[in-house]
Design an enzyme around this catalytic site. Structure first.
Site: not given
Ligand code: PGA
Length: 256
Positions: A10, A12, A100, A102, A172, A178, A218
């Protein structure tokens, strides 16, 4: 029943279409047929990159899959700024991320919007990667399983068992995204097990067994193997570590 693992990157809101081409070319060099026999690997770029990624993948007959990060619940119309499942299907997207954290946070997407997006993806023949996960506050009160199961039930409301076959679930935990705080393999496995049990209950044991459940938050090349050791964990949704092709390829090669 054996489930083919899926490693999805992903991106983003990162990498323009020229950078996307460079990353996909590097991935094509680093990930070979032996990997693709064992693992499905997908990139999930921003909308503006998808056409370039599609052209490269189709032109060079790469086995890399691709998808989008969001879609509109509607197929067309006066929805300025939105992108429909019809458009994504035309671009050859295999996957679309839905729900997601976010988007839930920054775009106020609630469970009913997530549900309508899952339906829009399925109606257009695209597999939703449905994201669920709890905040740190919910986990501190041991409410994570109830929270995730309630997100799951709401997102899948009105979806038939046959449609569930096309869905991928990504667990997640928000506190892991992140942050560098990857969940323990035990936490990832126990939630994946709870998700599978719920799907088996609602859609039947056979579909529950087939369902692919990813962990996200992460994930890096140093942690993918222990995460994948969980019997119910079938892959990873990778954010930050998917922007660097060498690192993402190492993750995709976890099975070697
Ligand atoms: P990250 O994000 O690996 O940077 O923690 C995962 C995600 O949000 O899909």
């Amino acid at each position: 029943m054996s489930r083919k693992p899926l490693i999805a990157g992903n991106w983003k809101m990162n990498l323009n279409h020229l950078e996307a081409i460079a990353v996909v070319q590097k991935l094509a060099f680093l990930i070979d047929d032996k990997d693709f026999e064992a693992v499905d690997v997908a990139v999930i770029p921003p909308f503006t990159d998808i056409r370039s990624v599609q052209t490269l993948i189709d032109g060079d007959r790469l086995r890399l899959l691709f998808g989008a990060q969001d879609l509109s619940p509607k197929n067309s119309g006066a929805f300025t700024g939105d992108i429909s499942g019809v458009m994504l299907a035309k671009l050859g997207c295999t996957f679309v991320i839905v729900g997601h954290s976010e988007r839930r946070e920054h775009h106020n997407e609630d469970d009913s919007i997530v549900n309508s997006k899952v339906k829009a993806a399925l109606a257009n023949g695209i597999s939703p990667i449905l994201c669920v996960g709890e905040s740190a506050a919910i986990r501190a009160e041991n409410g994570e399983v109830a929270h995730v199961i309630s997100q799951l039930k709401a997102a899948l409301s009105g979806i038939t068992p046959a449609q569930v076959k096309k869905i991928v679930i990504a667990y997640e935990p928000i506190w892991a995204i992140g942050t560098g705080n990857v969940a323990t393999p035990e936490d990832a496995q126990s939630m994946a097990q709870a998700i599978r049990a719920q799907i088996s209950k609602s859609a039947g044991a056979e579909i529950g067994e087939r369902l692919r459940i990813l962990y996200g938050g992460s994930v890096k090349s140093g942690t993918i193997r222990e995460i994948m050791a969980g019997a119910d964990v079938d892959g990873a949704l990778v954010g930050g570590a998917s922007l660097e092709p060498e690192e993402f390829a190492r993750i995709a090669k976890f099975h070697r």
